[in-house]
Design an enzyme around this catalytic site. Structure first.
Site, PDB file in Angstrom:
ATOM      1  N   HIS A  91       0.832  -1.207   0.000  1.00 55.85           N
ATOM      2  CA  HIS A  91       0.000   0.000   0.000  1.00 55.85           C
ATOM      3  C   HIS A  91       0.866   1.256   0.000  1.00 55.85           C
ATOM      4  CE1 HIS A  91      -3.884  -2.047   1.638  1.00 55.85           C
ATOM      5  NE2 HIS A  91      -3.365  -2.675   0.594  1.00 55.85           N
ATOM      6  N   GLU A  93       0.714   3.976   1.743  1.00 49.20           N
ATOM      7  CA  GLU A  93       1.107   4.468   3.068  1.00 49.20           C
ATOM      8  C   GLU A  93       2.321   3.694   3.583  1.00 49.20           C
ATOM      9  OE1 GLU A  93      -3.509   4.495   3.002  1.00 49.20           O
ATOM     10  OE2 GLU A  93      -1.881   3.288   2.158  1.00 49.20           O
ATOM     11  N   CYS A 116      -6.404   1.627   4.959  1.00 50.72           N
ATOM     12  CA  CYS A 116      -6.990   0.376   5.456  1.00 50.72           C
ATOM     13  C   CYS A 116      -6.588   0.218   6.926  1.00 50.72           C
ATOM     14  CB  CYS A 116      -6.491  -0.806   4.628  1.00 50.72           C
ATOM     15  SG  CYS A 116      -4.741  -1.207   4.909  1.00 50.72           S
ATOM     16  N   CYS A 119      -2.730  -0.234   7.454  1.00 55.11           N
ATOM     17  CA  CYS A 119      -2.003   1.026   7.302  1.00 55.11           C
ATOM     18  C   CYS A 119      -2.310   1.962   8.469  1.00 55.11           C
ATOM     19  CB  CYS A 119      -2.332   1.683   5.963  1.00 55.11           C
ATOM     20  SG  CYS A 119      -1.650   0.766   4.554  1.00 55.11           S
TER      21      CYS A 119
END
Length: 182
Positions: A91, A93, A116, A119
Protein backbone atom coordinates in the site's frame (compact mmCIF):
# COMPACT_ATOMS: atom_id res chain seq x y z
CA UNK A 1 30.82 45.04 7.55
CA UNK A 2 27.28 44.24 6.45
CA UNK A 3 25.56 46.54 4.00
CA UNK A 4 21.82 46.93 3.99
CA UNK A 5 19.69 46.69 0.88
CA UNK A 6 17.75 49.80 0.09
CA UNK A 7 14.15 48.91 0.95
CA UNK A 8 12.95 50.74 -2.18
CA UNK A 9 14.57 47.98 -4.27
CA UNK A 10 13.23 44.92 -2.42
CA UNK A 11 10.01 44.45 -4.37
CA UNK A 12 7.27 42.17 -3.07
CA UNK A 13 6.89 38.39 -2.97
CA UNK A 14 4.14 36.67 -4.96
CA UNK A 15 0.85 36.43 -3.10
CA UNK A 16 -0.73 33.66 -5.21
CA UNK A 17 1.36 30.78 -3.89
CA UNK A 18 -0.22 27.37 -3.30
CA UNK A 19 -1.04 26.41 0.26
CA UNK A 20 1.19 23.60 1.54
CA UNK A 21 -1.84 21.30 1.87
CA UNK A 22 -2.58 21.67 -1.84
CA UNK A 23 1.02 20.98 -2.78
CA UNK A 24 1.18 17.85 -0.59
CA UNK A 25 -2.05 16.42 -2.02
CA UNK A 26 -0.99 17.19 -5.58
CA UNK A 27 2.24 15.29 -4.88
CA UNK A 28 0.21 12.34 -3.53
CA UNK A 29 -1.92 12.42 -6.70
CA UNK A 30 1.20 12.44 -8.88
CA UNK A 31 2.62 9.50 -6.91
CA UNK A 32 -0.60 7.55 -7.51
CA UNK A 33 0.12 7.79 -11.23
CA UNK A 34 3.25 5.66 -10.68
CA UNK A 35 1.08 2.68 -9.73
CA UNK A 36 0.70 -0.15 -12.24
CA UNK A 37 -2.52 -1.31 -10.55
CA UNK A 38 -5.16 -1.34 -13.30
CA UNK A 39 -8.11 -0.67 -10.97
CA UNK A 40 -6.94 1.46 -8.02
CA UNK A 41 -3.99 3.83 -8.09
CA UNK A 42 -3.18 5.24 -4.65
CA UNK A 43 -0.56 7.79 -3.68
CA UNK A 44 0.76 9.16 -0.38
CA UNK A 45 2.81 12.13 0.69
CA UNK A 46 4.16 12.55 4.22
CA UNK A 47 4.83 16.08 5.45
CA UNK A 48 6.80 16.91 8.59
CA UNK A 49 5.42 19.16 11.33
CA UNK A 50 7.29 22.08 9.72
CA UNK A 51 5.60 21.38 6.33
CA UNK A 52 8.50 19.72 4.50
CA UNK A 53 7.78 16.75 2.26
CA UNK A 54 9.75 13.90 3.84
CA UNK A 55 8.48 10.87 1.93
CA UNK A 56 6.16 9.71 -0.83
CA UNK A 57 4.71 6.39 -1.85
CA UNK A 58 2.32 4.57 -4.17
CA UNK A 59 0.67 1.15 -4.25
CA UNK A 60 2.70 -1.42 -6.12
CA UNK A 61 3.77 -5.03 -6.44
CA UNK A 62 6.85 -6.10 -4.45
CA UNK A 63 9.95 -5.24 -6.49
CA UNK A 64 11.10 -8.87 -6.42
CA UNK A 65 7.82 -10.02 -8.02
CA UNK A 66 7.61 -8.93 -11.64
CA UNK A 67 4.66 -6.70 -12.49
CA UNK A 68 4.12 -8.91 -15.54
CA UNK A 69 3.40 -12.00 -13.40
CA UNK A 70 1.78 -10.23 -10.42
CA UNK A 71 -1.95 -11.06 -9.87
CA UNK A 72 -3.51 -7.65 -10.55
CA UNK A 73 -7.09 -9.01 -10.54
CA UNK A 74 -9.53 -7.84 -7.86
CA UNK A 75 -12.53 -10.16 -8.33
CA UNK A 76 -12.27 -12.24 -5.12
CA UNK A 77 -15.64 -13.95 -5.48
CA UNK A 78 -14.69 -15.41 -8.87
CA UNK A 79 -11.05 -16.49 -8.45
CA UNK A 80 -10.53 -16.48 -4.67
CA UNK A 81 -8.66 -13.82 -2.71
CA UNK A 82 -5.37 -15.74 -2.81
CA UNK A 83 -5.33 -15.25 -6.59
CA UNK A 84 -5.90 -11.49 -6.41
CA UNK A 85 -3.66 -8.52 -5.62
CA UNK A 86 -5.07 -7.96 -2.12
CA UNK A 87 -2.85 -10.21 0.01
CA UNK A 88 0.32 -9.15 -1.82
CA UNK A 89 0.20 -5.50 -2.89
CA UNK A 90 2.24 -2.91 -0.99
CA UNK A 91 0.00 0.00 0.00
CA UNK A 92 1.07 3.58 -0.64
CA UNK A 93 1.11 4.47 3.07
CA UNK A 94 3.40 1.53 3.89
CA UNK A 95 5.59 2.43 0.91
CA UNK A 96 5.97 6.04 2.07
CA UNK A 97 6.55 5.11 5.73
CA UNK A 98 9.11 2.42 4.90
CA UNK A 99 11.10 4.79 2.65
CA UNK A 100 11.17 7.67 5.15
CA UNK A 101 14.54 8.35 6.78
CA UNK A 102 13.20 10.91 9.26
CA UNK A 103 11.21 10.68 12.49
CA UNK A 104 7.50 10.64 11.63
CA UNK A 105 6.24 11.85 15.02
CA UNK A 106 3.84 14.76 14.56
CA UNK A 107 3.75 14.47 10.76
CA UNK A 108 0.78 14.47 8.38
CA UNK A 109 0.09 11.88 5.70
CA UNK A 110 -1.84 12.91 2.59
CA UNK A 111 -3.47 9.96 0.82
CA UNK A 112 -5.68 9.67 -2.21
CA UNK A 113 -7.66 6.78 -0.63
CA UNK A 114 -8.52 6.45 3.07
CA UNK A 115 -6.12 4.00 4.80
CA UNK A 116 -6.99 0.38 5.46
CA UNK A 117 -6.81 -1.00 8.99
CA UNK A 118 -3.26 -2.35 8.52
CA UNK A 119 -2.00 1.03 7.30
CA UNK A 120 -3.92 2.79 10.10
CA UNK A 121 -2.11 0.64 12.69
CA UNK A 122 1.20 1.57 11.12
CA UNK A 123 0.27 5.27 11.01
CA UNK A 124 -0.54 5.17 14.73
CA UNK A 125 2.61 3.24 15.68
CA UNK A 126 4.91 5.69 13.85
CA UNK A 127 3.40 8.76 15.54
CA UNK A 128 1.76 10.35 12.50
CA UNK A 129 -0.78 12.81 13.92
CA UNK A 130 -2.97 13.72 10.94
CA UNK A 131 -4.48 11.92 7.94
CA UNK A 132 -5.78 13.94 5.00
CA UNK A 133 -7.60 11.91 2.35
CA UNK A 134 -9.58 12.40 -0.85
CA UNK A 135 -11.73 9.28 -1.20
CA UNK A 136 -13.40 7.16 1.48
CA UNK A 137 -14.89 3.79 0.60
CA UNK A 138 -17.57 2.69 3.03
CA UNK A 139 -16.25 -0.77 3.93
CA UNK A 140 -15.84 -2.61 7.23
CA UNK A 141 -12.06 -2.28 6.87
CA UNK A 142 -12.24 1.52 6.42
CA UNK A 143 -14.72 1.82 9.31
CA UNK A 144 -12.34 -0.06 11.62
CA UNK A 145 -9.41 2.05 10.41
CA UNK A 146 -11.36 5.25 11.09
CA UNK A 147 -12.34 4.06 14.56
CA UNK A 148 -8.72 3.16 15.38
CA UNK A 149 -7.40 6.52 14.17
CA UNK A 150 -10.07 8.45 16.09
CA UNK A 151 -9.53 6.45 19.33
CA UNK A 152 -5.78 7.10 19.08
CA UNK A 153 -6.24 10.85 18.68
CA UNK A 154 -5.24 11.07 15.01
CA UNK A 155 -6.83 14.04 13.26
CA UNK A 156 -8.76 12.96 10.16
CA UNK A 157 -9.58 15.53 7.48
CA UNK A 158 -11.27 15.04 4.14
CA UNK A 159 -9.44 17.03 1.49
CA UNK A 160 -12.66 18.73 0.34
CA UNK A 161 -12.76 20.55 3.69
CA UNK A 162 -9.36 22.11 2.97
CA UNK A 163 -10.50 23.17 -0.50
CA UNK A 164 -13.43 25.17 0.91
CA UNK A 165 -10.98 27.79 2.19
CA UNK A 166 -8.98 27.90 -1.03
CA UNK A 167 -9.71 29.79 -4.20
CA UNK A 168 -8.77 28.31 -7.56
CA UNK A 169 -5.22 29.04 -8.61
CA UNK A 170 -3.95 29.89 -12.03
CA UNK A 171 -1.87 27.10 -13.59
CA UNK A 172 1.76 27.39 -12.57
CA UNK A 173 3.79 28.89 -15.40
CA UNK A 174 7.47 28.05 -15.58
CA UNK A 175 9.84 29.88 -17.87
CA UNK A 176 12.34 27.52 -19.49
CA UNK A 177 14.91 29.76 -21.09
CA UNK A 178 17.07 28.12 -23.72
CA UNK A 179 16.48 24.61 -22.41
CA UNK A 180 17.24 22.05 -25.08
CA UNK A 181 18.57 24.64 -27.51
CA UNK A 182 22.04 24.21 -28.95
Amino acid sequence: METEINKDFLGEPRKDILKHELVAMKVACLCARESKDPSTQVGSCIVSSDNRIISTGFNHNPEEWSADTFPWRNDCSVIGEENTKYPYIIHSEMDAISKCKEDLKGSTIYVTLFPCIQCAKTIVSFGIKKVVYIEYRDTMDAMCAKRLLEKCGIEIVQYNEILKDTKEHEPVKIKLNNIGKK
